[in-house]
Design a protein around this motif. Structure first.
Motif, mmCIF file in Angstrom:
data_model
loop_
_atom_site.group_PDB
_atom_site.id
_atom_site.type_symbol
_atom_site.label_atom_id
_atom_site.label_comp_id
_atom_site.label_asym_id
_atom_site.label_seq_id
_atom_site.Cartn_x
_atom_site.Cartn_y
_atom_site.Cartn_z
ATOM 1 N N MET A 1 70.937 30.569 31.554
ATOM 2 C CA MET A 1 71.590 29.172 31.410
ATOM 3 C C MET A 1 71.013 28.325 32.455
ATOM 4 S SD MET A 1 75.619 30.112 30.232
ATOM 5 C CE MET A 1 76.073 28.450 30.075
ATOM 6 N N LYS A 2 70.343 27.369 32.321
ATOM 7 C CA LYS A 2 69.664 26.541 33.262
ATOM 8 C C LYS A 2 70.675 25.838 34.156
ATOM 9 C CE LYS A 2 65.525 25.374 30.490
ATOM 10 N NZ LYS A 2 64.753 24.236 29.962
ATOM 11 N N PHE A 3 71.750 25.451 33.812
ATOM 12 C CA PHE A 3 72.862 24.986 34.721
ATOM 13 C C PHE A 3 73.145 25.950 36.057
ATOM 14 C CE2 PHE A 3 77.281 24.967 35.400
ATOM 15 C CZ PHE A 3 77.538 23.788 36.166
ATOM 16 N N PHE A 4 73.187 27.399 35.740
ATOM 17 C CA PHE A 4 73.321 28.404 36.905
ATOM 18 C C PHE A 4 72.251 28.517 37.519
ATOM 19 C CE2 PHE A 4 76.709 29.267 33.987
ATOM 20 C CZ PHE A 4 78.126 29.102 35.036
ATOM 21 N N ASP A 5 71.056 28.565 36.923
ATOM 22 C CA ASP A 5 69.836 28.835 37.555
ATOM 23 C C ASP A 5 69.500 27.630 38.751
ATOM 24 O OD1 ASP A 5 69.205 31.098 35.930
ATOM 25 O OD2 ASP A 5 67.844 30.042 34.680
ATOM 26 N N ARG A 6 69.795 26.494 38.288
ATOM 27 C CA ARG A 6 69.360 25.318 38.973
ATOM 28 C C ARG A 6 70.476 25.358 40.315
ATOM 29 N NH1 ARG A 6 66.200 22.504 41.715
ATOM 30 N NH2 ARG A 6 66.710 20.407 42.103
ATOM 31 N N ALA A 7 71.843 25.767 39.948
ATOM 32 C CA ALA A 7 72.783 25.863 40.956
ATOM 33 C C ALA A 7 72.245 26.980 42.069
ATOM 34 C CB ALA A 7 74.100 26.214 40.342
ATOM 35 N N HIS A 8 72.107 28.087 41.373
ATOM 36 C CA HIS A 8 71.448 29.136 42.376
ATOM 37 C C HIS A 8 70.375 28.717 43.315
ATOM 38 C CE1 HIS A 8 69.368 33.152 43.311
ATOM 39 N NE2 HIS A 8 70.637 33.428 43.866
ATOM 40 N N GLU A 9 69.296 27.957 42.503
ATOM 41 C CA GLU A 9 68.221 27.660 43.386
ATOM 42 C C GLU A 9 68.488 26.575 44.309
ATOM 43 O OE1 GLU A 9 64.901 24.420 41.851
ATOM 44 O OE2 GLU A 9 64.871 26.407 40.613
ATOM 45 N N GLY A 11 71.195 26.766 46.203
ATOM 46 C CA GLY A 11 72.121 27.391 47.201
ATOM 47 C C GLY A 11 73.463 26.894 46.967
ATOM 48 N N LEU A 12 73.879 26.523 46.009
ATOM 49 C CA LEU A 12 75.231 26.093 45.918
ATOM 50 C C LEU A 12 76.364 27.193 45.994
ATOM 51 C CD1 LEU A 12 74.897 23.393 42.853
ATOM 52 C CD2 LEU A 12 75.007 22.896 45.475
ATOM 53 N N ASN A 13 77.490 26.972 46.620
ATOM 54 C CA ASN A 13 78.485 27.958 46.757
ATOM 55 C C ASN A 13 79.193 28.291 45.349
ATOM 56 O OD1 ASN A 13 77.792 28.422 49.423
ATOM 57 N ND2 ASN A 13 79.124 26.695 49.996
ATOM 58 N N GLY A 14 79.409 27.088 44.520
ATOM 59 C CA GLY A 14 80.055 27.238 43.204
ATOM 60 C C GLY A 14 79.603 26.397 42.218
ATOM 61 N N VAL A 15 80.032 26.531 41.049
ATOM 62 C CA VAL A 15 79.877 25.400 39.817
ATOM 63 C C VAL A 15 81.349 25.253 39.185
ATOM 64 C CG1 VAL A 15 77.538 25.239 40.066
ATOM 65 C CG2 VAL A 15 78.520 26.898 38.333
ATOM 66 N N ASN A 45 77.105 35.449 45.416
ATOM 67 C CA ASN A 45 77.670 34.202 46.127
ATOM 68 C C ASN A 45 77.953 32.906 45.391
ATOM 69 O OD1 ASN A 45 77.205 35.913 48.629
ATOM 70 N ND2 ASN A 45 75.170 35.072 48.670
ATOM 71 N N LEU A 46 77.463 32.997 44.227
ATOM 72 C CA LEU A 46 77.778 31.864 43.418
ATOM 73 C C LEU A 46 79.156 31.979 42.922
ATOM 74 C CD1 LEU A 46 76.666 29.076 42.159
ATOM 75 C CD2 LEU A 46 75.582 30.301 40.325
ATOM 76 N N LYS A 47 80.170 31.072 43.006
ATOM 77 C CA LYS A 47 81.326 31.071 42.430
ATOM 78 C C LYS A 47 81.265 30.286 41.116
ATOM 79 C CE LYS A 47 86.070 30.177 43.101
ATOM 80 N NZ LYS A 47 87.205 30.980 43.770
ATOM 81 N N PHE A 48 81.966 30.824 40.049
ATOM 82 C CA PHE A 48 82.131 30.317 38.683
ATOM 83 C C PHE A 48 83.707 29.698 38.652
ATOM 84 C CE2 PHE A 48 82.738 30.912 33.961
ATOM 85 C CZ PHE A 48 82.478 29.464 33.750
#
Length: 175
Positions: A1-9, A11-15, A45-48
């Protein structure tokens, strides 16, 4: 899912995912994130954040008593702060889907009483956001722009609405 890939890239803490009156995207998101977290520890580290943009309407509104031009389906974003909040989202969504009806488009209304019953009975687990221009607050400002009400009337109404939502969701849980 590109949404999460981009958020991780980035360095976001959550989406957050906030579909319109649906929670079904959570399943695919959870499966994807679990897979990524197993492959790469940095994904932990990526909070959903699970959310739902509900359609908040007057109590009892349905197909048989809908008044075009009078009744509104106000958008209201709800975000679960924890597992209890997630369960509250599930209950609200279930209630709305049970009373679904079609009137030009499918409607899934959440009554004000639902918010009181489900969240107000155990506040502090949901964050509410006034949403887009389709929300209660945005609608009042549109009425100002249309000349239907004054800015003072809009501000008085909006303050009262936010205070009421804080009574239900808990102080500090309405934005």
């Amino acid at each position: 899912m590109k949404f999460f890939d981009r958020a991780h890239e980035l360095g976001l803490n959550g989406v957050a995912i906030t579909d319109h009156e649906a929670l079904s995207s959570f399943i695919k998101a959870e499966l994807y994130l679990n897979e990524k977290r197993e492959e790469d520890p940095t994904w932990k580290n990526l909070k959903f954040i699970r959310g739902n943009e509900i359609y908040l309407v007057r109590n009892g509104l349905g197909k048989d008593n809908y008044v075009r031009g009078v009744d509104r389906f106000f958008h209201f974003v709800l975000l679960a702060k924890d597992y209890t909040g997630y369960l509250q989202l599930c209950e609200l969504s279930s209630r709305a889907w049970k009373r679904s009806y079609k009137h030009f488009q499918v409607r899934r209304p959440t009554y004000y009483q639902d918010i009181i019953d489900v969240i107000g009975a155990n506040p502090g687990h949901i964050i509410g956001s006034t949403a887009c221009i389709g929300g209660q607050i945005g609608n009042k400002f549109l009425q100002v722009l249309d000349g239907a009400i004054s800015i003072d009337e809009a501000m008085t109404y909006n303050r009262a609405w936010i205070e009421r939502m804080q009574e239900i969701l808990g102080v500090g849980n309405v934005f």
